[in-house]
Design a protein around this motif. Structure first.
Motif, PDB file in Angstrom:
ATOM      1  N   ARG A 283      -1.436  -1.542   0.948  1.00 16.19           N
ATOM      2  CA  ARG A 283      -0.032  -1.914   1.198  1.00 16.19           C
ATOM      3  C   ARG A 283       0.928  -1.011   0.431  1.00 16.19           C
ATOM      4  NH1 ARG A 283       1.048  -8.391   1.759  1.00 16.19           N
ATOM      5  NH2 ARG A 283      -0.659  -8.862   3.197  1.00 16.19           N
ATOM      6  N   GLY A 284       0.387  -0.150  -0.413  1.00 14.38           N
ATOM      7  CA  GLY A 284       1.226   0.739  -1.196  1.00 14.38           C
ATOM      8  C   GLY A 284       1.446   0.270  -2.617  1.00 14.38           C
TER       9      GLY A 284
ATOM     10  N   GLU B 232       4.842  -2.333  -0.725  1.00 16.74           N
ATOM     11  CA  GLU B 232       4.823  -0.976  -1.252  1.00 16.74           C
ATOM     12  C   GLU B 232       5.607  -0.911  -2.563  1.00 16.74           C
ATOM     13  OE1 GLU B 232       5.666   3.639   0.167  1.00 16.74           O
ATOM     14  OE2 GLU B 232       6.048   1.956   1.519  1.00 16.74           O
TER      15      GLU B 232
END
Length: 427
Positions: free
Chosen positions: A228-229, A207
């Motif tokens: 996953r950000g 992230e």
């Protein structure tokens, strides 16, 4: 072992439509090279005499050590097969298959037939004759050089064929690269997700990561990174891929995290130097070309942020094979990937050491997984051919792609080719 007729007169070809002369001008006529054809015939007979295969001819004669259960190479036209091989040693076998001069026997899988040849590829031609390679090898065409303009043309020649083609044989992720299977029962889609996660894990994508992807494909790796950000910049030279990838970003709900550009890796602005925490590239280095490897790796080094990581999935071959073939023109380059060149891991290591501050810090070989991936693609391609043919692709194209997928499968199944995920960091 029985012999075939000594004269290379045309024999009855299997009931295939003749190649369209406008689409396939070089295939319309068999080369008139009887002397080279006789040489090719003699070499092939010698090569298969101890191989577990059968080479069968229309008159009932055969070569090879195989029995009735062994893979069968069924010759429909001796003149076509041997004259084409004699005329262009590294191209003729594939062209002869495209036009129907030979086929796999009725109970033989094409990749299974090609595997014994791939396993002995370095020994098919006697060692003394291998020294004459320079007399028969064709130089790489200057038009295929991977300059900025050349790269666009080379990429478009393959990846812009038709999104409809690729969606008919790839899995739902539209990943056109080797998967990573947990076991024999795992689906191709699940194995492709594992492959993507392996790349993102090597590049430490989490992230908030700022990610650059070189070679977008149809967007799956960028989507996975965004999920996953991460924020992702992905670059491609294929307009067809870019259009569908943007649509897929929107459908996945991550379009606000991904910017896709029609841009060469050499055109990423200087202002972005040192801004990417992670750089990923999946089976794109094969389209870079040896001449431009220093620029490719220097660009990655320039754009990588301090402490950043790189993950590249690359098709490779043994270093001595790379050195022997790097300047010669083959069937794959002529018909499938113009400008393509497969590196060795050693060649990558040397280029990194000589031109960058990067070094390989982890290696994950996946060669046997590519053989499985290619088999599944070929099965889907053949199963969906009726649909594919409606998009304007003819029988010669079908046999070209069937040979391409089976030829590559045999290469990975025997270890002649490998594919590896390489993690890189600064020294």
């Amino acid at each position: 072992m029985t012999d075939s007729p000594t004269d290379l007169v045309p024999t009855t070809r299997s009931a295939l439509p003749a190649p369209d002369q406008n689409a396939w001008p070089e295939l319309a006529h068999t080369p008139d090279t009887p002397f080279k054809g006789r040489v090719a015939k003699s070499l092939m007979k010698r090569a298969v005499r101890k191989m577990p295969v059968r080479v069968t001819f229309p008159d009932g004669t055969s070569w090879g050590r195989g029995d009735a259960s062994s893979p069968e190479l069924a010759v429909a036209s001796s003149a076509g097969l041997f004259n084409r091989i004699g005329d262009q040693t590294k191209i003729g076998l594939g062209e002869a298959y495209m036009v129907g001069d030979w086929s796999a026997g009725p109970s033989t899988d094409l990749a299974e037939l090609l595997t014994p040849f791939a396993a002995r590829l370095t020994r098919l031609v006697p060692v003394p004759l291998q020294k004459l390679r320079t007399l028969v090898d064709i130089d790489l065409p200057g038009a295929d050089r991977n300059t900025t303009e050349g790269s666009r043309a080379n990429i478009e020649a393959h990846y812009d064929l038709s999104n409809d083609l690729f969606t008919r044989f790839l899995d739902p992720t539209l990943s056109y690269s080797s998967a990573w299977f947990a076991d024999d029962d795992e689906s191709l889609e699940a194995a492709q997700v594992r492959k993507m996660d392996g790349i993102l894990d090597q590049a430490a994508v989490t992230e908030g990561s700022r990610v650059l992807e070189i070679g977008s494909g149809w967007g799956s790796l960028a989507i996975r990174a965004a999920q996953r950000g991460a924020t992702v910049t992905t670059i491609t030279l294929s307009q067809e891929q870019a259009a569908l990838a943007q649509q897929r970003f929107e459908e996945a709900g991550v379009a606000d995290q991904i910017e896709i550009r029609l841009q060469d890796y050499r055109e990423v602005p200087e202002a972005e130097s040192g801004t990417y925490d992670a750089i990923v590239s999946c089976e794109m280095i094969e389209a870079v070309g040896e001449e431009f490897w220093p620029t490719y790796f220097q660009t990655i080094d320039r754009l990588l942020a301090p402490g950043g990581r790189v993950s590249i999935q690359a098709i490779t071959m043994a270093h001595h094979r790379y050195r022997a073939t790097r300047r010669s023109y083959g069937w794959i380059q002529k018909y499938i990937f113009p400008g393509g060149l497969i590196p060795s891991e050693k060649a990558i290591d040397l280029s990194l050491a000589q031109h960058t501050g990067l070094t390989v810090t982890a290696r994950r070989p996946l060669g046997r997984h590519y053989a499985t991936t290619l088999r599944l693609w070929r099965e889907a391609f053949n199963a969906n051919w009726d649909e594919i043919s409606h998009f304007g692709f003819d029988e010669t194209f079908r046999r070209m792609w069937e040979f391409y997928l089976a030829y590559c499968e045999a290469g990975f199944a025997t270890g002649y080719l490998d594919v590896v995920q390489l993690q890189m960091q600064r020294r």
